[in-house]
Design an enzyme around this catalytic site. Structure first.
Site, PDB file in Angstrom:
ATOM      1  N   GLU A  30      47.314  36.744  41.382  1.00  0.00           N
ATOM      2  CA  GLU A  30      47.982  35.949  42.220  1.00  0.00           C
ATOM      3  C   GLU A  30      49.467  36.236  42.173  1.00  0.00           C
ATOM      4  O   GLU A  30      49.964  36.055  41.004  1.00  0.00           O
ATOM      5  CB  GLU A  30      47.580  34.506  41.587  1.00  0.00           C
ATOM      6  CG  GLU A  30      46.184  34.235  41.738  1.00  0.00           C
ATOM      7  CD  GLU A  30      45.757  33.005  40.874  1.00  0.00           C
ATOM      8  OE1 GLU A  30      46.253  32.481  40.325  1.00  0.00           O
ATOM      9  OE2 GLU A  30      44.265  32.852  41.114  1.00  0.00           O
ATOM     10  N   HIS A  76      48.283  24.266  31.234  1.00  0.00           N
ATOM     11  CA  HIS A  76      49.048  25.458  31.148  1.00  0.00           C
ATOM     12  C   HIS A  76      49.696  26.172  29.816  1.00  0.00           C
ATOM     13  O   HIS A  76      50.821  26.664  30.048  1.00  0.00           O
ATOM     14  CB  HIS A  76      50.367  25.286  32.070  1.00  0.00           C
ATOM     15  CG  HIS A  76      49.670  25.253  33.754  1.00  0.00           C
ATOM     16  ND1 HIS A  76      49.189  24.036  33.932  1.00  0.00           N
ATOM     17  CD2 HIS A  76      49.717  25.795  34.664  1.00  0.00           C
ATOM     18  CE1 HIS A  76      48.703  23.955  35.202  1.00  0.00           C
ATOM     19  NE2 HIS A  76      49.054  25.292  35.672  1.00  0.00           N
ATOM     20  N   PHE A  79      47.837  31.827  34.016  1.00  0.00           N
ATOM     21  CA  PHE A  79      47.828  31.288  32.799  1.00  0.00           C
ATOM     22  C   PHE A  79      46.528  31.461  32.019  1.00  0.00           C
ATOM     23  O   PHE A  79      45.321  31.525  32.760  1.00  0.00           O
ATOM     24  CB  PHE A  79      48.140  29.613  32.859  1.00  0.00           C
ATOM     25  CG  PHE A  79      49.640  29.509  33.393  1.00  0.00           C
ATOM     26  CD1 PHE A  79      50.379  29.264  32.688  1.00  0.00           C
ATOM     27  CD2 PHE A  79      49.844  29.308  34.673  1.00  0.00           C
ATOM     28  CE1 PHE A  79      51.760  28.822  32.946  1.00  0.00           C
ATOM     29  CE2 PHE A  79      50.843  29.203  35.196  1.00  0.00           C
ATOM     30  CZ  PHE A  79      52.015  28.802  34.237  1.00  0.00           C
ATOM     31  N   GLU A 135      40.010  32.828  40.903  1.00  0.00           N
ATOM     32  CA  GLU A 135      40.302  33.681  39.436  1.00  0.00           C
ATOM     33  C   GLU A 135      38.836  34.319  39.561  1.00  0.00           C
ATOM     34  O   GLU A 135      38.806  35.329  38.736  1.00  0.00           O
ATOM     35  CB  GLU A 135      40.601  32.708  38.361  1.00  0.00           C
ATOM     36  CG  GLU A 135      41.961  32.061  38.112  1.00  0.00           C
ATOM     37  CD  GLU A 135      42.453  31.278  39.379  1.00  0.00           C
ATOM     38  OE1 GLU A 135      41.434  30.488  39.706  1.00  0.00           O
ATOM     39  OE2 GLU A 135      43.634  30.914  39.302  1.00  0.00           O
ATOM     40  N   ASP A 141      44.834  29.549  30.741  1.00  0.00           N
ATOM     41  CA  ASP A 141      43.965  28.348  30.986  1.00  0.00           C
ATOM     42  C   ASP A 141      43.013  28.310  32.139  1.00  0.00           C
ATOM     43  O   ASP A 141      42.032  27.641  32.411  1.00  0.00           O
ATOM     44  CB  ASP A 141      44.968  27.116  31.214  1.00  0.00           C
ATOM     45  CG  ASP A 141      46.158  27.185  30.122  1.00  0.00           C
ATOM     46  OD1 ASP A 141      46.096  26.344  29.299  1.00  0.00           O
ATOM     47  OD2 ASP A 141      47.053  28.004  30.171  1.00  0.00           O
ATOM     48  N   PHE A 142      43.425  29.354  33.105  1.00  0.00           N
ATOM     49  CA  PHE A 142      42.563  29.413  34.300  1.00  0.00           C
ATOM     50  C   PHE A 142      41.335  30.208  34.174  1.00  0.00           C
ATOM     51  O   PHE A 142      40.518  30.404  34.964  1.00  0.00           O
ATOM     52  CB  PHE A 142      43.538  29.961  35.423  1.00  0.00           C
ATOM     53  CG  PHE A 142      44.750  29.393  35.829  1.00  0.00           C
ATOM     54  CD1 PHE A 142      44.918  27.842  35.285  1.00  0.00           C
ATOM     55  CD2 PHE A 142      45.656  29.897  36.651  1.00  0.00           C
ATOM     56  CE1 PHE A 142      46.265  27.306  35.718  1.00  0.00           C
ATOM     57  CE2 PHE A 142      46.684  29.198  36.966  1.00  0.00           C
ATOM     58  CZ  PHE A 142      47.109  27.879  36.259  1.00  0.00           C
ATOM     59  N   ILE A 143      41.207  30.784  32.942  1.00  0.00           N
ATOM     60  CA  ILE A 143      39.939  31.439  32.535  1.00  0.00           C
ATOM     61  C   ILE A 143      38.692  30.722  32.803  1.00  0.00           C
ATOM     62  O   ILE A 143      37.552  31.174  32.987  1.00  0.00           O
ATOM     63  CB  ILE A 143      39.802  32.275  31.148  1.00  0.00           C
ATOM     64  CG1 ILE A 143      39.051  33.128  30.994  1.00  0.00           C
ATOM     65  CG2 ILE A 143      39.891  31.195  30.105  1.00  0.00           C
ATOM     66  CD1 ILE A 143      38.982  34.467  32.044  1.00  0.00           C
TER      67      ILE A 143
END
Lengths: 323, 319
Positions: free
Chosen positions: A29, A129, A83, A60, A85-87
């Site tokens: 992104e 985040h 980030f 993602e 955190d987006f996994i």
């Protein structure tokens, strides 16, 4: 050799790998003209064009899955999630697909992809985040987990990650992007799975990585005043983990403190402590201490966040409790 | 469509190969000789066959948990597949994958997949690789009606269309996501309607008519190869067995099953071939017998193959 930031070192690694291997491309992104959320891919779009620096939709799962699919078809994608955190929304594509394809298919697939993700607290980005999630990835056979702390390591390890034939999770700490250090201009690689003794000492081993390495080095300096000479070991990779270097250090110092920014419970420190308990307990003279974040989400308000993030103070306290 | 006798016979034989392979698995699963889960493709043979016969060997496919048909139609080896499903060392994945994880990279098969909707993003990667390397290849993503509701599938449709990737989405709509009928899991009747949201062609075909499937997919493949982007082909079909072997199928009525068995894609195609003098009854009989023998040989190969050695457990975790 010149002084560069961690961010410049990463950028240089990407540029040099893209120059030397046409199979290497970037997707994620805002990695194109925008240069990436934190600027790691800056300038690459202008240099290599949209065919090799691909701005994706904010999806993602498909960023990770497309990287895995393209890797299985012979390319070397470097995917970026803004980030770590987006996994969560993409996890299946990483752990059920990319990490397992080779094993499930009886060794017939190769998935040479790198997944770069910034992590860590310290910028007021709050609970979704700011996390440090490295231990999640350590539990997945098939993945490698790289977590550099210095600009020099960041460049050499990213080059190795891109050249590696396995899916590599590459975790950058967002507070480290501005950290500076000597970084060779030419391309070089650092073997994955080799720890680095960042400071030699004789009285206690402090294992620390990523941003916490700096807290450990600061703690070691302050501990000199108390006559304690700490050795600081930076694993640099958590999977595979260089057990030997940690065990060798413990054999010398007989004491161990493990420090990381992730929550203490079930963190990487738990595994490192367990390895020492399993394999080197006879060299240990005192309880193994762990330093990590409290077991709560990362808070927003600056005083709360600063209180949450473990630092040199806690490391000193842990060392003094066993020395 | 004007297809050569060779192509028509290849389709016919492929459907029979899938049918007899699956019937044999049904038999051996019931006998307790196959470990784990088996999801049979019986009744859906025309979809994989019509679709894969529009591809070349270097084109890529991603498959599903119900993948045996796709793999066989893409050229998968009967013996290696059977041995894998029996958990043998000689199988496609050396017994490490089983029914839901068979792959053959040399045939462009990026794997069956145990995760509903797991293949969409991977197929985007395969199509992206083809475009990036400027090969003429296309990728094909098989997915079911259940998977069509997954976010990953919608993401994949979107990215493939935004990037005009050479990708063909083949939806196998068998009416049920495990036990849940389509009418309860989505408001649309035609999954192909969803293509409009991504500005790509969406086509509904009779999934039990191999030629109808083939014709639609050939168009989509042509479009993909020309760089015009992805398409979504919805093939309406039905699975004769439950979601998995052992599923009591209490959620469907016998009449429904019987109605669909009446639309069995193989006799329908066979009748057409005989009617057009492409095939004689004697040739048909001989074909079934020959393939039955091939399948029996595959079972023989599987059963006489050794189980994997435990010493191989840690192989291939890493490259």
């Amino acid at each position: 050799m010149s002084e560069k930031t961690y961010l410049q070192a990463l950028n240089e690694a990407l540029r040099q790998e893209m120059e030397s291997d046409e199979k290497v491309f970037i997707l994620g992104e805002d990695v194109g003209q925008f240069g990436g959320c934190f600027g790691v891919t800056q300038g690459l779009f202008a240099e290599f064009g949209e065919e090799r620096v691909m701005d994706t939709p904010i999806t993602e799962s498909t960023i990770v899955g497309a990287a895995a699919g393209a890797a299985a078809c012979g390319l070397r994608p470097v995917a970026e999630l803004m980030f770590v955190d987006f996994i969560g929304v993409a996890f299946d594509q990483l752990f059920n697909q990319a990490a397992k394809m080779r094993f499930m298919f009886g060794g017939k697939a190769t998935v040479p992809m790198t997944l770069r993700m910034p992590q860590g607290a310290g910028i007021g980005a709050a609970a979704q985040h700011s996390q440090s999630l490295e231990s999640w990835f350590m539990n997945i056979p098939g993945l490698k987990v790289v977590i550099p702390s210095t600009p020099h390591d960041a460049k050499g390890l990213l080059i190795s990650a891109i050249r590696d034939d396995n899916p590599v999770v590459f975790l950058e700490h967002k507070l480290l992007y501005g950290a500076t250090g000597e970084v060779p201009d030419e391309s070089y690689s650092i073997e994955l799975g080799k720890a680095d003794v960042k400071r030699e000492g004789s009285d206690v081993t402090i294992v620390a990585y990523s941003q916490m390495l700096y807290s450990a080095l600061e703690a070691a300096e302050q501990l000199k005043a108390d006559g304690i000479n700490a050795e600081v070991v930076d694993p640099r990779c958590l999977l595979p983990l260089d057990k030997d270097t940690i065990i060798d250090s413990v054999k010398k110092t007989h004491k161990l403190v493990v420090a990381h920014e992730a929550v203490t419970f079930a963190g990487a420190g738990a595994e490192i402590a367990a390895i020492i308990a399993d394999e080197a307990i006879e060299y240990i003279d005192a309880p193994i201490k762990r330093v990590g974040a409290p077991f709560c989400p990362v808070p927003f308000s600056p005083p709360l966040e600063q209180f949450y993030i473990p630092g040199a103070g806690q490391i000193i306290e842990a060392v003094k409790s066993i020395c | 469509m004007n297809l050569s006798k060779k192509s028509l016979m290849h389709m016919y034989e492929t459907m029979i190969r899938i049918r007899l392979f699956e019937l044999k698995l049904q038999e051996f699963f019931a006998a307790g000789e196959i470990p784990g889960f088996v999801h049979l493709y019986l009744g859906e043979e025309a979809v994989a066959t019509g679709a894969c016969t529009a591809l070349t060997d270097s084109d890529k496919i991603t498959s599903t948990h119900r993948g045996h048909g796709h793999l066989l139609a893409k050229g998968g080896d009967l013996k290696l597949m059977m041995a894998e499903i029996f958990g043998r060392q000689t199988g496609y994945c050396k017994g490490k994958g089983g029914s839901m994880h068979i792959a053959d990279m040399d045939l462009g098969i990026l794997g069956a997949n145990g995760i509903v909707g797991g293949g969409g993003p991977l197929s985007v990667g395969a199509a992206l690789a083809a475009k990036y390397q400027k090969t003429d290849d296309v990728a094909m993503c098989f997915f079911g009606d259940g998977a069509s509701n997954q976010g990953t599938t919608q993401e994949a449709l979107n990215m493939a269309s935004a990037w005009k990737l050479p990708l063909v989405f083949v939806n196998e709509n068998n009416g049920y996501g495990i036990s849940c009928p389509q009418c309860k899991s989505m408001a649309v009747v035609d999954i192909a309607d969803r293509a409009a949201a991504y500005d790509m062609p969406g086509v509904v075909v009779d999934g039990n008519d191999v030629l109808a499937v083939h014709e639609a997919v050939v168009e989509a493949v042509k479009r993909a190869r020309k760089g015009e982007g992805p398409s979504l082909i919805e093939c309406k079909t039905y699975r004769w067995r439950g979601h998995f072997e052992g599923d009591a199928c209490t959620y469907r009525c016998v009449e429904e099953l019987e109605e669909w068995k009446g639309k069995d894609p193989i006799p329908r195609f066979e009748a057409k071939l005989i009617e057009s003098n492409t095939l004689t009854k004697a040739e048909a009989e001989e074909t079934w017998k020959r393939i039955e023998k091939d399948v029996d040989e595959a079972v023989e190969f599987a059963k006489s193959s050794p189980m994997p050695s435990t010493s191989a457990l840690m192989d291939d975790v890493y490259a």
